[in-house]
Each structure stands twice: as structure tokens, then as C-alpha cells.
Scaffold this motif. Structure first.
Motif, PDB file in Angstrom:
ATOM      1  N   LEU A  82       0.823  -1.213   0.000  1.00  0.00           N
ATOM      2  CA  LEU A  82       0.000   0.000   0.000  1.00  0.00           C
ATOM      3  C   LEU A  82       0.858   1.264   0.000  1.00  0.00           C
ATOM      4  N   VAL A  83       1.876   1.294   0.850  1.00  0.00           N
ATOM      5  CA  VAL A  83       2.744   2.468   0.926  1.00  0.00           C
ATOM      6  C   VAL A  83       3.473   2.667  -0.397  1.00  0.00           C
ATOM      7  N   ASP A  84       3.937   1.581  -1.012  1.00  0.00           N
ATOM      8  CA  ASP A  84       4.636   1.690  -2.293  1.00  0.00           C
ATOM      9  C   ASP A  84       3.724   2.237  -3.387  1.00  0.00           C
ATOM     10  N   ASN A  85       2.440   1.941  -3.293  1.00  0.00           N
ATOM     11  CA  ASN A  85       1.495   2.339  -4.336  1.00  0.00           C
ATOM     12  C   ASN A  85       0.683   3.585  -3.992  1.00  0.00           C
ATOM     13  N   LEU A  86       1.026   4.274  -2.919  1.00  0.00           N
ATOM     14  CA  LEU A  86       0.279   5.464  -2.517  1.00  0.00           C
ATOM     15  C   LEU A  86       0.194   6.521  -3.621  1.00  0.00           C
ATOM     16  N   PRO A  87       1.266   6.812  -4.365  1.00  0.00           N
ATOM     17  CA  PRO A  87       1.131   7.815  -5.436  1.00  0.00           C
ATOM     18  C   PRO A  87       0.069   7.412  -6.480  1.00  0.00           C
ATOM     19  N   LYS A  88       0.070   6.134  -6.855  1.00  0.00           N
ATOM     20  CA  LYS A  88      -0.928   5.664  -7.823  1.00  0.00           C
ATOM     21  C   LYS A  88      -2.327   5.721  -7.225  1.00  0.00           C
ATOM     22  N   LEU A  89      -2.447   5.314  -5.970  1.00  0.00           N
ATOM     23  CA  LEU A  89      -3.751   5.346  -5.313  1.00  0.00           C
ATOM     24  C   LEU A  89      -4.279   6.774  -5.201  1.00  0.00           C
ATOM     25  N   ALA A  90      -3.390   7.703  -4.892  1.00  0.00           N
ATOM     26  CA  ALA A  90      -3.799   9.107  -4.785  1.00  0.00           C
ATOM     27  C   ALA A  90      -4.270   9.613  -6.148  1.00  0.00           C
ATOM     28  N   GLU A  91      -3.561   9.245  -7.201  1.00  0.00           N
ATOM     29  CA  GLU A  91      -3.951   9.642  -8.558  1.00  0.00           C
ATOM     30  C   GLU A  91      -5.321   9.052  -8.924  1.00  0.00           C
ATOM     31  N   MET A  92      -5.541   7.783  -8.579  1.00  0.00           N
ATOM     32  CA  MET A  92      -6.816   7.138  -8.866  1.00  0.00           C
ATOM     33  C   MET A  92      -7.953   7.789  -8.088  1.00  0.00           C
TER      34      MET A  92
END
Length: 139
Positions: free
Chosen positions: A31-41
Motif C-alpha cells: 500500500l505504501v509503495d502504491n500510494l502515489p498511484k492510489l492518490a492519482e486514482m
């Protein structure tokens, strides 16, 4: 200790126990590694939600869309009603007619412009159908 404090302490321990599990730690890392993508989504979903909300509540746009659809559907609806009425009337006439159509009657009918139009349509329909079947076989 009061009961509320004990409940909070127990819940805190339950959360800590959960956080100590390797699979939970691995999930948190992902989750932490993918936070930028999650924020963009989430940003994209929020913008989409806002757009849908604006469109859904815009009475002028809804009325324009409704009017446009009615203008598009009305001629089709009228044509369908006309064809249906013609088919019903033709069916009634055909059932009321008892005379046999002979060879000369058929020859006379062949000169009728509507019959010619029907045969040209049938011929074109069969040609298009054959072409499409041939194209499907080649694909």
C-alpha cells in the motif's frame, strides 16, 4: 481502570496484534509503495464523481438530452406505427380476398412498381448477405 479505558486498551492490543502479522506488514508495504498511484486514482474518481453529480443535477442539460432523444425517436416511432398499420390492413385484405392468383395474375403483378421495388430490395438483401458470409469465411 474504567471499562471504557479497558475496551480501548483491548482494541489497541488487537490492532497491534494484527500489525505484527507478516501478511499484514507485507500488505502495508505494498500500500505504501502504491500510494502515489492510489492518490492519482482517487483524484480521478473524485473528478469523475463531481462531473457525474453536475450532469445528473443539471436540469437544462437533462431537458436538452430528453428533447434531442425525442426528436430522434419520434420519426422512427411514426414510421414503425405506419408500417404496422399497413401490415395490419394488408393482412385483413389478404384474409378477405378468396380469389386464386394465377399465372397471368402474377405476370400482371410483376409490372407493379411496388412489386419491382420489393424484388430489387430482396435481390440487394441477398447479395449483401452473401457478401458478408463470404467475408466471414475469409476472416
Amino acid at each position: 481502570m474504567s471499562q471504557t479505558t479497558q475496551t480501548i486498551s483491548r482494541e489497541s492490543l488487537d490492532v497491534l496484534d494484527q500489525l505484527m502479522k507478516p501478511e499484514v506488514q507485507q500488505s502495508l508495504t505494498v500500500l505504501v509503495d502504491n500510494l502515489p498511484k492510489l492518490a492519482e486514482m482517487v483524484t480521478l474518481l473524485t473528478k469523475t464523481y463531481d462531473l457525474v453529480q453536475n450532469v445528473a443535477t443539471d436540469r437544462v442539460l437533462i431537458d436538452d438530452l430528453k428533447g434531442g432523444m425525442e426528436e430522434f425517436v419520434k420519426p422512427i416511432q411514426e414510421k414503425v406505427k405506419s408500417v404496422a398499420a399497413t401490415a395490419i390492413e394488408a393482412s385483413d385484405r389478404a384474409q378477405a380476398e378468396t380469389a386464386t392468383i394465377g399465372l397471368f395474375g402474377l405476370l400482371k403483378m410483376l409490372k407493379d412498381p411496388q412489386v419491382q421495388k420489393m424484388f430489387r430490395f430482396a435481390q440487394a438483401f441477398l447479395e449483401v448477405s452473401a457478401e458478408r458470409q463470404q467475408n466471414q469465411r475469409q476472416s
